[in-house]
Design a protein around this motif. Structure first.
Motif, PDB file in Angstrom:
ATOM      1  N   GLY A  21       5.208  -1.038  -6.064  1.00 23.00           N
ATOM      2  CA  GLY A  21       3.839  -1.454  -6.356  1.00 23.00           C
ATOM      3  C   GLY A  21       2.927  -0.628  -5.459  1.00 23.00           C
ATOM      4  O   GLY A  21       3.398   0.296  -4.781  1.00 23.00           O
ATOM      5  N   GLN A  22       1.640  -0.956  -5.449  1.00 23.10           N
ATOM      6  CA  GLN A  22       0.757  -0.187  -4.565  1.00 23.10           C
ATOM      7  C   GLN A  22       1.295  -0.299  -3.133  1.00 23.10           C
ATOM      8  O   GLN A  22       1.611  -1.393  -2.678  1.00 23.10           O
ATOM      9  N   THR A  23       1.417   0.838  -2.491  1.00 20.21           N
ATOM     10  CA  THR A  23       2.099   0.911  -1.201  1.00 20.21           C
ATOM     11  C   THR A  23       1.161   1.553  -0.189  1.00 20.21           C
ATOM     12  O   THR A  23       0.436   2.495  -0.527  1.00 20.21           O
ATOM     13  N   SER A  24       1.205   1.061   1.039  1.00 26.69           N
ATOM     14  CA  SER A  24       0.190   1.512   2.011  1.00 26.69           C
ATOM     15  C   SER A  24       0.570   2.846   2.646  1.00 26.69           C
ATOM     16  O   SER A  24       0.857   2.936   3.829  1.00 26.69           O
ATOM     17  N   THR A  25       0.578   3.885   1.823  1.00 22.53           N
ATOM     18  CA  THR A  25       0.772   5.247   2.327  1.00 22.53           C
ATOM     19  C   THR A  25      -0.569   5.780   2.837  1.00 22.53           C
ATOM     20  O   THR A  25      -1.632   5.217   2.531  1.00 22.53           O
ATOM     21  N   GLU A  26      -0.508   6.907   3.544  1.00 25.25           N
ATOM     22  CA  GLU A  26      -1.746   7.535   4.039  1.00 25.25           C
ATOM     23  C   GLU A  26      -2.657   7.886   2.856  1.00 25.25           C
ATOM     24  O   GLU A  26      -3.875   7.721   2.922  1.00 25.25           O
ATOM     25  N   THR A  27      -2.043   8.391   1.773  1.00 25.50           N
ATOM     26  CA  THR A  27      -2.842   8.807   0.614  1.00 25.50           C
ATOM     27  C   THR A  27      -3.589   7.611   0.022  1.00 25.50           C
ATOM     28  O   THR A  27      -4.786   7.697  -0.270  1.00 25.50           O
ATOM     29  N   VAL A  28      -2.889   6.500  -0.154  1.00 24.97           N
ATOM     30  CA  VAL A  28      -3.539   5.319  -0.732  1.00 24.97           C
ATOM     31  C   VAL A  28      -4.616   4.807   0.214  1.00 24.97           C
ATOM     32  O   VAL A  28      -5.749   4.513  -0.203  1.00 24.97           O
ATOM     33  N   ARG A  29      -4.308   4.750   1.505  1.00 26.95           N
ATOM     34  CA  ARG A  29      -5.286   4.244   2.482  1.00 26.95           C
ATOM     35  C   ARG A  29      -6.566   5.087   2.490  1.00 26.95           C
ATOM     36  O   ARG A  29      -7.654   4.571   2.691  1.00 26.95           O
ATOM     37  N   ALA A  30      -6.386   6.391   2.256  1.00 29.94           N
ATOM     38  CA  ALA A  30      -7.552   7.297   2.291  1.00 29.94           C
ATOM     39  C   ALA A  30      -8.493   7.055   1.109  1.00 29.94           C
ATOM     40  O   ALA A  30      -9.634   7.509   1.129  1.00 29.94           O
ATOM     41  N   HIS A  31      -8.008   6.350   0.081  1.00 32.24           N
ATOM     42  CA  HIS A  31      -8.813   6.205  -1.130  1.00 32.24           C
ATOM     43  C   HIS A  31      -9.256   4.778  -1.409  1.00 32.24           C
ATOM     44  O   HIS A  31      -9.782   4.496  -2.486  1.00 32.24           O
ATOM     45  N   VAL A  32      -9.011   3.870  -0.479  1.00 30.74           N
ATOM     46  CA  VAL A  32      -9.494   2.489  -0.670  1.00 30.74           C
ATOM     47  C   VAL A  32     -10.310   2.088   0.551  1.00 30.74           C
ATOM     48  O   VAL A  32     -10.119   2.635   1.645  1.00 30.74           O
ATOM     49  N   PRO A  33     -11.243   1.131   0.399  1.00 28.47           N
ATOM     50  CA  PRO A  33     -12.059   0.719   1.540  1.00 28.47           C
ATOM     51  C   PRO A  33     -11.187   0.063   2.616  1.00 28.47           C
ATOM     52  O   PRO A  33     -10.128  -0.485   2.308  1.00 28.47           O
ATOM     53  N   PRO A  34     -11.636   0.099   3.883  1.00 25.65           N
ATOM     54  CA  PRO A  34     -10.872  -0.526   4.964  1.00 25.65           C
ATOM     55  C   PRO A  34     -10.626  -2.009   4.654  1.00 25.65           C
ATOM     56  O   PRO A  34     -11.512  -2.703   4.172  1.00 25.65           O
ATOM     57  N   GLY A  35      -9.439  -2.481   4.913  1.00 25.95           N
ATOM     58  CA  GLY A  35      -9.108  -3.899   4.718  1.00 25.95           C
ATOM     59  C   GLY A  35      -8.698  -4.252   3.294  1.00 25.95           C
ATOM     60  O   GLY A  35      -8.163  -5.337   3.045  1.00 25.95           O
ATOM     61  N   PHE A  36      -8.908  -3.321   2.353  1.00 24.90           N
ATOM     62  CA  PHE A  36      -8.613  -3.596   0.934  1.00 24.90           C
ATOM     63  C   PHE A  36      -7.133  -3.966   0.725  1.00 24.90           C
ATOM     64  O   PHE A  36      -6.808  -4.950   0.052  1.00 24.90           O
ATOM     65  N   LEU A  37      -6.250  -3.163   1.321  1.00 20.51           N
ATOM     66  CA  LEU A  37      -4.823  -3.387   1.080  1.00 20.51           C
ATOM     67  C   LEU A  37      -4.355  -4.700   1.715  1.00 20.51           C
ATOM     68  O   LEU A  37      -3.532  -5.416   1.147  1.00 20.51           O
ATOM     69  N   GLU A  38      -4.913  -5.010   2.893  1.00 21.55           N
ATOM     70  CA  GLU A  38      -4.529  -6.252   3.570  1.00 21.55           C
ATOM     71  C   GLU A  38      -4.954  -7.460   2.718  1.00 21.55           C
ATOM     72  O   GLU A  38      -4.198  -8.406   2.541  1.00 21.55           O
ATOM     73  N   GLU A  39      -6.180  -7.409   2.188  1.00 22.55           N
ATOM     74  CA  GLU A  39      -6.679  -8.526   1.375  1.00 22.55           C
ATOM     75  C   GLU A  39      -5.866  -8.636   0.077  1.00 22.55           C
ATOM     76  O   GLU A  39      -5.481  -9.729  -0.335  1.00 22.55           O
ATOM     77  N   LYS A  40      -5.593  -7.481  -0.552  1.00 21.92           N
ATOM     78  CA  LYS A  40      -4.821  -7.504  -1.797  1.00 21.92           C
ATOM     79  C   LYS A  40      -3.405  -8.028  -1.527  1.00 21.92           C
ATOM     80  O   LYS A  40      -2.838  -8.777  -2.324  1.00 21.92           O
ATOM     81  N   GLY A  41      -2.871  -7.644  -0.371  1.00 20.38           N
ATOM     82  CA  GLY A  41      -1.524  -8.095  -0.008  1.00 20.38           C
ATOM     83  C   GLY A  41      -1.423  -9.610   0.040  1.00 20.38           C
ATOM     84  O   GLY A  41      -0.395 -10.189  -0.348  1.00 20.38           O
ATOM     85  N   LYS A  42      -2.502 -10.252   0.485  1.00 18.94           N
ATOM     86  CA  LYS A  42      -2.472 -11.723   0.607  1.00 18.94           C
ATOM     87  C   LYS A  42      -2.348 -12.407  -0.752  1.00 18.94           C
ATOM     88  O   LYS A  42      -1.964 -13.566  -0.833  1.00 18.94           O
ATOM     89  N   THR A  43      -2.681 -11.685  -1.824  1.00 21.90           N
ATOM     90  CA  THR A  43      -2.588 -12.288  -3.160  1.00 21.90           C
ATOM     91  C   THR A  43      -1.179 -12.140  -3.762  1.00 21.90           C
ATOM     92  O   THR A  43      -0.919 -12.668  -4.840  1.00 21.90           O
ATOM     93  N   LEU A  44      -0.310 -11.407  -3.088  1.00 19.58           N
ATOM     94  CA  LEU A  44       1.039 -11.173  -3.639  1.00 19.58           C
ATOM     95  C   LEU A  44       1.983 -12.304  -3.252  1.00 19.58           C
ATOM     96  O   LEU A  44       1.788 -12.952  -2.210  1.00 19.58           O
TER      97      LEU A  44
END
Ligand SMILES: NC(=O)c1ccc[n+]([C@@H]2O[C@H](COP(=O)([O-])OP(=O)(O)OC[C@H]3O[C@@H](n4cnc5c(N)ncnc54)[C@H](OP(=O)(O)O)[C@@H]3O)[C@@H](O)[C@H]2O)c1
Length: 257
Positions: free
Chosen positions: A197-220
């Motif tokens: 699934g969406q994975t917190s690589t450097e490439t993904v982190r560079a293209h989403v706002p700060p905190g986005f992945l952490e917040e999305k992670g909480k919905t999993l």
């Protein structure tokens, strides 16, 4: 669990960063000889090589271009000749540009997508894996065992506006994987797919706002996004002798999404 990876030759494409780097290091921890390919980030590949060596493996850095058949065949040949064959292929490299619209980026109407762009995504995601497999298989057949792991994407199941070519490419790899499992299984080569699934690589982190992945992670269901190392563990299991007879399967690393 015995992986039987010590001194086995493992080719990880696209290992200069992200999931590929984590996978190369995981194989290094098992004492494998790990070939690390890069396209433009040679420094990143050299850093991966350092980490592989530090982990207890042996590393070789090779340039590889998904868009260039000759470069693919040369890269595979170089690894196989250096180490006398290939035991494991992890087809991980990806060209992101144009593949998935970035957050905030307008999604073009499908009928406006240039055919050239569509073809380019399929060329680098499907044709490149075809050429890589054709170059690798003569060096893998006849060895005690072989393993092939293709990288899929959760997005191919869920879909996303503007990501049709990327989804089509990953779905094509799924169909290829299922047929190769039949073709290569009798030769002791097991073929599987890992679906991040969406994975917190450097490439993904560079293209989403700060905190986005952490917040999305909480919905999993698992409460967090996958890290590259989570995906790497699934790849090294399927791509080792710890995998006894799992063939033609997909292993999802999506946190239960
Ligand atoms: N990250 C995610 O959220 C996610 C989700 C689902 C599936 N996946 C899949 O997981 C795999 C790895 O993704 P990632 O996020 O770890 O990617 P990444 O960190 O962006 O790394 C991509 C790798 O591909 C290489 N590459 C780029 N263009 C290339 C080209 N023209 N020829 C050859 N290699 C090229 C890059 O090399 P250079 O940097 O040296 O150019 C790099 O090593 C991909 O197959 C992707 O589709 C990822």
């Amino acid at each position: 669990m015995r992986t039987d990876l010590r001194n086995k030759v493992v080719l990880v494409t696209g290992a200069s960063s992200g999931i590929g780097r984590a996978t190369a290091v995981a194989y290094g921890e098992e004492g494998a000889k790990v070939a690390i390919t890069y396209h433009s980030n040679e420094d990143g590949a050299r850093e991966t090589a350092r980490l592989v060596t530090e982990a207890g493996g042996t590393a070789l850095v090779v340039r590889y271009d998904l868009a260039d058949e000759r470069c693919i065949r040369d890269a595979v040949g170089r690894v196989a000749e250096e180490w006398g064959g290939i035991d494991v292929l992890v087809a991980n490299a990806v060209v992101w540009s144009e593949a998935i619209p970035r957050p905030g980026q307008p999604v073009p109407r499908f009928e406006d997508v240039p055919a050239k762009q569509w073809q380019e995504v399929l060329r680098t995601s499907v044709d490149a894996v075809f050429h890589t497999l054709q170059a690798v298989l003569p060096w893998m057949r006849g060895r005690p065992w072989g393993r092939i792991v293709l990288l899929g994407a959760g997005l191919a199941d869920t879909g996303k506006a503007g990501a049709g070519a990327y989804g089509a490419g990953k779905s094509a790899l799924f169909g290829l994987m299922r047929s190769l499992a039949w073709e290569l299984g009798p030769d002791g080569i097991l073929v599987n797919m890992v679906v991040p699934g969406q994975t917190s690589t450097e490439t993904v982190r560079a293209h989403v706002p700060p905190g986005f992945l952490e917040e999305k992670g909480k919905t999993l269901p698992s409460g967090r996004m996958s890290a590259p190392e989570d995906v790497a563990r699934a790849i090294t299991f399927l791509g080792s002798a710890a995998n006894g007879n799992t063939n033609g399967e997909t292993l999802r690393v999506t946190g239960g999404a």
